[in-house]
Design a protein around this motif. Structure first.
Motif, short mmCIF file in Angstrom:
data_model
loop_
_atom_site.label_atom_id
_atom_site.label_comp_id
_atom_site.label_asym_id
_atom_site.label_seq_id
_atom_site.Cartn_x
_atom_site.Cartn_y
_atom_site.Cartn_z
N ALA A 117 0.84 -1.20 0.00
CA ALA A 117 0.00 0.00 0.00
C ALA A 117 0.88 1.25 0.00
CB ALA A 117 -0.93 -0.01 1.21
N ARG A 118 1.95 1.20 0.77
CA ARG A 118 2.89 2.34 0.84
C ARG A 118 3.56 2.55 -0.53
NH1 ARG A 118 4.23 7.09 2.57
NH2 ARG A 118 6.42 7.38 3.11
N ILE A 119 3.92 1.41 -1.20
CA ILE A 119 4.53 1.51 -2.54
C ILE A 119 3.54 2.14 -3.51
CG2 ILE A 119 5.26 0.11 -4.51
CD1 ILE A 119 6.59 -1.77 -2.45
N ARG A 120 2.26 1.71 -3.43
CA ARG A 120 1.26 2.30 -4.32
C ARG A 120 1.11 3.80 -4.07
NH1 ARG A 120 -1.35 -2.68 -3.37
NH2 ARG A 120 -2.58 -1.80 -1.69
N ASP A 121 1.12 4.18 -2.79
CA ASP A 121 1.02 5.61 -2.45
C ASP A 121 2.23 6.36 -3.00
OD1 ASP A 121 -1.31 5.04 -1.17
OD2 ASP A 121 -0.45 5.07 0.87
N VAL A 126 4.89 9.80 -6.98
CA VAL A 126 5.89 10.00 -8.04
C VAL A 126 5.21 10.45 -9.32
CG1 VAL A 126 7.49 8.77 -9.56
CG2 VAL A 126 7.63 8.46 -7.10
N PHE A 127 4.09 9.77 -9.68
CA PHE A 127 3.36 10.21 -10.87
C PHE A 127 2.93 11.68 -10.74
CE2 PHE A 127 2.29 5.62 -11.80
CZ PHE A 127 2.98 5.59 -13.01
N ARG A 128 2.43 12.01 -9.57
CA ARG A 128 1.99 13.40 -9.35
C ARG A 128 3.16 14.35 -9.50
NH1 ARG A 128 1.81 17.11 -5.71
NH2 ARG A 128 2.87 15.89 -4.12
N PHE A 177 12.10 4.82 -12.87
CA PHE A 177 10.76 4.29 -12.94
C PHE A 177 10.65 3.27 -14.07
CE2 PHE A 177 6.27 4.60 -14.13
CZ PHE A 177 5.71 4.29 -12.92
N GLY A 178 11.29 3.53 -15.17
CA GLY A 178 11.25 2.61 -16.31
C GLY A 178 11.98 1.33 -16.03
N ARG A 179 13.08 1.37 -15.28
CA ARG A 179 13.87 0.18 -15.01
C ARG A 179 13.11 -0.81 -14.13
NH1 ARG A 179 18.40 3.52 -14.28
NH2 ARG A 179 17.97 3.50 -12.08
N THR A 180 12.32 -0.31 -13.19
CA THR A 180 11.66 -1.21 -12.23
C THR A 180 10.35 -1.73 -12.75
OG1 THR A 180 10.67 0.68 -11.15
CG2 THR A 180 12.74 -0.17 -10.21
N GLY A 181 9.99 -1.38 -13.98
CA GLY A 181 8.75 -1.92 -14.55
C GLY A 181 7.53 -1.38 -13.86
N GLY A 182 7.54 -0.09 -13.50
CA GLY A 182 6.37 0.52 -12.89
C GLY A 182 6.46 0.58 -11.39
N LEU A 183 7.48 -0.04 -10.79
CA LEU A 183 7.62 -0.01 -9.33
C LEU A 183 8.93 0.63 -8.99
CD1 LEU A 183 6.44 -3.56 -8.36
CD2 LEU A 183 5.18 -1.46 -8.10
N LEU A 184 8.92 1.48 -7.99
CA LEU A 184 10.17 2.06 -7.50
C LEU A 184 10.84 1.09 -6.57
CD1 LEU A 184 9.05 5.69 -6.74
CD2 LEU A 184 10.55 4.95 -8.56
N PRO A 185 12.16 1.21 -6.38
CA PRO A 185 12.80 0.33 -5.40
C PRO A 185 12.15 0.51 -4.05
CG PRO A 185 14.43 1.58 -6.64
CD PRO A 185 13.10 2.13 -7.00
N THR A 186 12.05 -0.56 -3.31
CA THR A 186 11.40 -0.52 -2.00
C THR A 186 12.21 0.37 -1.06
OG1 THR A 186 10.63 -2.74 -2.36
CG2 THR A 186 10.53 -1.91 -0.11
#
Length: 190
Positions: A117-121, A126-128, A177-186
């Motif tokens: 949930a924190r990653i999604r937030d 990041v998108f914002r 962002f592009g390297r992680t496939g849509g996910l930032l490093p934890t």
């Protein structure tokens, strides 16, 4: 008469003597038979005593074997009881460990869900920020172009440095962002 009387008396005495002889012989036979019987009974009695002694010895041996077996049985019974108690203790410990592992798995799952949930937030943030910074870069480029056309700001001006920093920051973010496939490093919060 006298002779006849003496003869009768003599004949009676003779008959009595024969009778006594027969009785004596009969008694001697009876005594011999009784002696034989007594000897047989005595041998039977000795055999019976020997047999009793043997049976008594067997009985003592059987009793000692029984006592040894009883001790072994009691020892085995105690070992079985101890083993059953240890088995119950082991099952209790195993159940406690299983519950502890289940609790840890539940806590881990809750933590993973919280982190997701924190990653999604953070991704939304990041998108914002990317959108906001992208519009700022476009605005700053427009301002920069207008200023250079009027000649008010030179190439070494701090505004250009600001734009360059923003663009490189955006590039770094978009590349990450592009390297992680849509996910930032934890992020490491702990």
């Amino acid at each position: 008469d006298w002779h006849l009387y003496c003869f009768v008396q003599l004949q009676a005495a003779e008959n009595e003597k024969v009778r006594w002889e027969l009785e004596k012989t009969q008694l001697q036979q009876n005594i011999e038979e009784n002696k034989e019987r007594m000897m047989k009974l005595e041998s039977y009695w000795i055999e019976a005593q020997t047999l009793c002694h043997t049976v008594n010895e067997h009985l003592k041996e059987t009793q000692s074997q029984y006592q040894a077996l009883e001790k072994k049985y009691n020892k085995a019974k105690k070992l079985i009881k101890d083993f059953q108690q240890k088995e119950l203790d082991f099952i209790k410990r195993q159940e406690a460990e299983r519950k502890k592992i289940e609790d840890l798995e539940k806590a881990h799952l809750a933590e993973v869900q919280g982190l997701q949930a924190r990653i999604r937030d953070l991704e939304a943030e990041v998108f914002r920020l990317l959108k906001q910074n992208g519009s700022q870069v476009n605005n700053n480029n427009n301002i920069f172009e207008r200023q250079t056309s009027f000649g008010e700001v030179s190439r070494g001006d701090p505004v250009e440095n600001l734009d360059t920093k923003q663009v490189s920051c955006l590039d770094g973010l978009s590349q990450g962002f592009g390297r992680t496939g849509g996910l930032l490093p934890t992020p490491q919060w702990y």
